[in-house]
Design an enzyme around this catalytic site. Structure first.
Site, PDB file in Angstrom:
ATOM      1  N   HIS A  64       0.877  -1.182   0.000  1.00  0.00           N
ATOM      2  CA  HIS A  64       0.000   0.000   0.000  1.00  0.00           C
ATOM      3  C   HIS A  64       0.915   1.233   0.000  1.00  0.00           C
ATOM      4  O   HIS A  64       2.034   1.175   0.525  1.00  0.00           O
ATOM      5  CB  HIS A  64      -0.824  -0.046   1.289  1.00  0.00           C
ATOM      6  CG  HIS A  64      -1.911   0.956   1.413  1.00  0.00           C
ATOM      7  ND1 HIS A  64      -1.678   2.262   1.746  1.00  0.00           N
ATOM      8  CD2 HIS A  64      -3.253   0.842   1.282  1.00  0.00           C
ATOM      9  CE1 HIS A  64      -2.837   2.912   1.811  1.00  0.00           C
ATOM     10  NE2 HIS A  64      -3.813   2.072   1.526  1.00  0.00           N
ATOM     11  N   ASP A  89       3.189  -4.616   8.215  1.00  0.00           N
ATOM     12  CA  ASP A  89       1.968  -3.836   8.056  1.00  0.00           C
ATOM     13  C   ASP A  89       0.800  -4.812   8.177  1.00  0.00           C
ATOM     14  O   ASP A  89       0.551  -5.611   7.269  1.00  0.00           O
ATOM     15  CB  ASP A  89       2.000  -3.148   6.677  1.00  0.00           C
ATOM     16  CG  ASP A  89       0.671  -2.496   6.321  1.00  0.00           C
ATOM     17  OD1 ASP A  89      -0.310  -2.677   7.048  1.00  0.00           O
ATOM     18  OD2 ASP A  89       0.627  -1.815   5.270  1.00  0.00           O
ATOM     19  N   GLN A 117      -4.490  -5.240   6.919  1.00  0.00           N
ATOM     20  CA  GLN A 117      -5.509  -6.178   6.430  1.00  0.00           C
ATOM     21  C   GLN A 117      -5.525  -7.479   7.229  1.00  0.00           C
ATOM     22  O   GLN A 117      -6.583  -8.066   7.431  1.00  0.00           O
ATOM     23  CB  GLN A 117      -5.257  -6.502   4.940  1.00  0.00           C
ATOM     24  CG  GLN A 117      -5.421  -5.308   4.013  1.00  0.00           C
ATOM     25  CD  GLN A 117      -6.834  -4.723   4.019  1.00  0.00           C
ATOM     26  OE1 GLN A 117      -7.820  -5.416   4.274  1.00  0.00           O
ATOM     27  NE2 GLN A 117      -6.934  -3.428   3.756  1.00  0.00           N
ATOM     28  N   LYS A 173     -10.441  -0.562  10.714  1.00  0.00           N
ATOM     29  CA  LYS A 173     -10.681  -1.747   9.878  1.00  0.00           C
ATOM     30  C   LYS A 173     -11.049  -2.940  10.765  1.00  0.00           C
ATOM     31  O   LYS A 173     -11.492  -3.967  10.272  1.00  0.00           O
ATOM     32  CB  LYS A 173      -9.426  -2.091   9.062  1.00  0.00           C
ATOM     33  CG  LYS A 173      -9.048  -1.009   8.044  1.00  0.00           C
ATOM     34  CD  LYS A 173      -7.907  -1.488   7.173  1.00  0.00           C
ATOM     35  CE  LYS A 173      -7.143  -0.370   6.509  1.00  0.00           C
ATOM     36  NZ  LYS A 173      -7.814   0.226   5.369  1.00  0.00           N
ATOM     37  N   CYS A 202      -4.657   2.417  -3.816  1.00  0.00           N
ATOM     38  CA  CYS A 202      -3.473   2.946  -3.116  1.00  0.00           C
ATOM     39  C   CYS A 202      -2.281   2.017  -3.315  1.00  0.00           C
ATOM     40  O   CYS A 202      -1.492   1.780  -2.386  1.00  0.00           O
ATOM     41  CB  CYS A 202      -3.724   3.140  -1.620  1.00  0.00           C
ATOM     42  SG  CYS A 202      -4.991   4.329  -1.249  1.00  0.00           S
TER      43      CYS A 202
HETATM   44  N1  PLP Z   1      -1.613  -0.800   4.663  1.00  0.00           N
HETATM   45  C1  PLP Z   1      -2.557  -1.562   4.092  1.00  0.00           C
HETATM   46  C2  PLP Z   1      -2.190  -2.951   3.637  1.00  0.00           C
HETATM   47  C3  PLP Z   1      -3.852  -1.067   3.940  1.00  0.00           C
HETATM   48  O1  PLP Z   1      -4.788  -1.837   3.380  1.00  0.00           O
HETATM   49  C4  PLP Z   1      -4.140   0.245   4.394  1.00  0.00           C
HETATM   50  C5  PLP Z   1      -5.481   0.812   4.192  1.00  0.00           C
HETATM   51  O2  PLP Z   1      -6.261   0.369   3.399  1.00  0.00           O
HETATM   52  C6  PLP Z   1      -3.123   0.984   4.995  1.00  0.00           C
HETATM   53  C7  PLP Z   1      -1.871   0.433   5.110  1.00  0.00           C
HETATM   54  C8  PLP Z   1      -3.384   2.355   5.521  1.00  0.00           C
HETATM   55  O3  PLP Z   1      -4.283   2.303   6.583  1.00  0.00           O
HETATM   56  P1  PLP Z   1      -4.887   3.646   7.212  1.00  0.00           P
HETATM   57  O4  PLP Z   1      -5.446   4.429   6.069  1.00  0.00           O
HETATM   58  O5  PLP Z   1      -5.936   3.154   8.156  1.00  0.00           O
HETATM   59  O6  PLP Z   1      -3.784   4.347   7.902  1.00  0.00           O
END
Ligand code: PLP
Length: 408
Positions: free
Chosen positions: A125, A202, A205, A228, A366
Site C-alpha cells: 500500500h 503492516d 488487512q 478496519k 493505493c
Molecule cells: N496498509 C494496508 C495494507 C492497507 O490496506 C491500508 C489501508 O487500506 C493501509 C496500510 C493504511 O491504513 P490507514 O489508512 O488506516 O492508515
C-alpha cells in the site's frame, strides 16, 4: 461466556447493516477500506462524548481518571490481543499510516545512512512505500523492492540477494490490500533476522482475518488500524519491541511525551508516552477495547468456517466469469478479491453495482506500483468481514454478472 456462532446474531450488532442504499438492502463489501462498527463500540464512543470526557493523564479530577483508565485498559486489551510482552510496547496512533510514518521517521532517522537501503515488497500500500521514500530521500538511502510473481506471491528466491549488508530495515504487509494473499512473513522475518535486519509488518488487512501473535512472528514492529477492526476511525496501533522503541527518538514533540522541559534541554517520558505527543484520540483508542471484545465474542471456528466457505465460493464463481482476471492466486488467503473484467471498466462496474446496493472499492487501491506490475490502471475489489454472509456473496456474483452484461 458462550461465544457467538450465529451470523444473524453477529449482524444484529451492526446498525449500519440495516440500512438501504439506493433503495436496495446494503451489501457492504468494502471492508478492506473500513469496517462497520458494532453497537458496543458506538455506545462507548457516545457515552464518552456525552460526559465521560476529560483529557487523559493530565488532571486529578474524576473525569480525567475515568478516561485515563479506559484508555489504559484498552492498551492492555491490545497487548493481550496481539500477545505483546509488555503494555509499554503498544503505542496508540491514528492508524497504520501514522504507525509506519513514525517508524520510518524515528528508526530511519536514527539508523539510515547514505547508501543504506530499506526493503519493501512490490505489493505494498502507498502507506508502506511513501514514508520510506521520504526518509530515504533525506538520508540519501535507497528503497529496494522484493518483486511478486505473476500470481502475486513474493519472490522468496530473490530475498537473500536483496538482503545485503546495506539493508537496515524491511517493511512488508502481512496481507496485501489488493491480492488478499497471506504472505510468508515468518519465513521472511527469520531470514532477515539471520542477517541482523529488523522487520516491520503492516498488519492493516491481516489483523481482521488472522490471529496475530507478535511474539510468535518475532517481528520488530507491527502496525494496524482500529477502523478496519470494527473500531472508530482515527485509531491505530504501533507495536514495537521494547529495546528498539527505547533506542529510537520521539517522532513528534508536545504535551504528555516529556519528562522535564527547559529551554536548554528536554527529557522524554518513558514508553509508551514518548511516542504519544499531544491529546490523542483517547475516546477512539478507548473504544478499541470494545472492538476487541466484539472480535473475541465470536466463536473462532465459526468465523474460520464462514470465511472458508466465502473464499471457496467466490474463487469458484469468479473464475467462471468470462474475461475476468483475479489478482492474487495462492494457497492461503483472506476473503478479499481484486479483479478486472475485459471490456468493463472497474469504476463503471462499481457504480452500477452501487445502484444494486453493493458497496465495492474500485481504482488504484493505493497500490499504483502493483497496478503497473499487472499493466492495469485500476481494479475492482470485494472484501468481506465477519458479518458478511454467503447469501451476500451470491448476490454479489449475480449483480456482477448483470453489471457486466449491461456494459457489453
Ligand atoms: N496498509 C494496508 C495494507 C492497507 O490496506 C491500508 C489501508 O487500506 C493501509 C496500510 C493504511 O491504513 P490507514 O489508512 O488506516 O492508515
Amino acid at each position: 461466556m458462550n461465544k457467538i456462532a450465529d451470523i444473524n446474531q453477529i449482524r444484529s450488532l451492526f446498525p449500519a447493516l440495516e440500512q438501504s442504499v439506493n433503495s436496495k438492502t446494503l451489501v457492504y463489501l468494502d471492508n478492506g477500506a473500513t469496517s462497520q462498527k458494532p453497537k458496543q463500540v458506538i455506545d462507548l464512543v457516545n457515552r464518552m462524548n456525552s460526559g465521560v470526557n476529560g483529557n487523559i493523564h493530565r488532571a486529578v479530577h474524576e473525569l480525567s481518571s475515568q478516561t485515563t483508565e479506559l484508555y489504559e485498559d484498552s492498551r492492555e486489551a491490545v497487548r493481550q490481543f496481539i500477545n505483546a510482552a509488555q503494555k509499554e510496547e503498544i503505542i496508540f496512533t491514528s492508524g497504520t499510516t501514522a504507525s509506519i510514518n513514525l517508524v520510518a521517521a524515528s528508526y530511519g532517522g536514527k539508523y539510515l545512512r547514505k547508501g543504506d537501503s530499506v526493503l519493501v515488497s512490490e505489493a505494498e500500500h502507498h502507506s508502506n512505500i511513501v514514508p520510506w521514500q521520504l526518509i530515504c530521500e533525506s538520508k540519501e538511502a535507497n528503497l529496494r523492492v522484493l518483486p511478486v510473481d505473476e500470481n502475486g506471491n513474493w519472490r522468496m528466491d530473490m530475498l537473500d540477494n536483496l538482503l545485503d549488508s546495506s539493508v537496515k530495515i524491511v517493511s512488508v504487509s502481512h496481507v496485501s490490500n489488493v491480492l488478499g494473499l497471506i504472505n510468508p512473513v515468518e519465513e521472511l522475518i527469520s531470514r532477515a533476522h539471520a542477517k541482523g535486519i529488523p522487520v516491520m509488518v503492516d498488519g492493516a488487512q491481516s489483523i481482521v482475518h488472522i490471529e496475530t501473535d507478535v511474539r510468535k512472528l518475532d517481528c520488530d514492529f507491527y502496525a494496524f488500524s482500529g477502523h478496519k477492526l470494527y473500531g472508530p476511525t482515527g485509531t491505530g496501533v504501533l507495536y514495537g519491541k521494547r529495546e528498539i522503541l527505547d533506542s529510537i527518538p520521539p517522532w513528534m514533540g508536545g504535551g504528555d511525551m516529556v519528562g522535564t522541559v527547559t529551554f536548554e534541554k528536554t527529557t522524554y517520558a518513558p514508553l509508551p508516552l514518548k511516542f504519544e505527543a499531544g491529546t490523542p484520540n483517547f475516546i477512539g483508542a478507548a473504544a478499541m477495547l470494545e472492538a476487541i471484545r466484539f472480535v473475541e465474542s465470536i466463536d473462532k471456528k465459526f468465523l474460520e468456517n464462514s470465511e472458508r466457505s466465502i473464499v471457496e465460493y467466490m474463487i469458484e464463481e469468479l473464475l467462471k466469469i468470462e474475461g475476468l482476471r483475479l489478482y492474487g492466486v495462492g494457497e492461503s488467503r483472506i476473503s478479499l478479491f481484486s479483479f478486472t473484467v475485459n471490456g468493463a471498466h472497474p469504476s463503471d462496474l462499481a457504480m452500477i453495482m452501487d445502484k444494486m446496493g453493493v458497496a465495492l472499492r474500485s481504482g488504484q487501491m493505493c497500490a499504483e506500483p502493483l497496478m503497473k506490475r499487472y499493466g492495469v490502471e485500476s481494479m475492482l475489489r470485494a472484501s468481506f468481514a465477519a458479518y458478511n454472509t454467503i447469501d451476500e456473496a451470491e448476490y454479489f456474483i449475480a449483480s456482477l454478472k448483470r453489471a457486466i452484461k449491461m456494459l457489453s
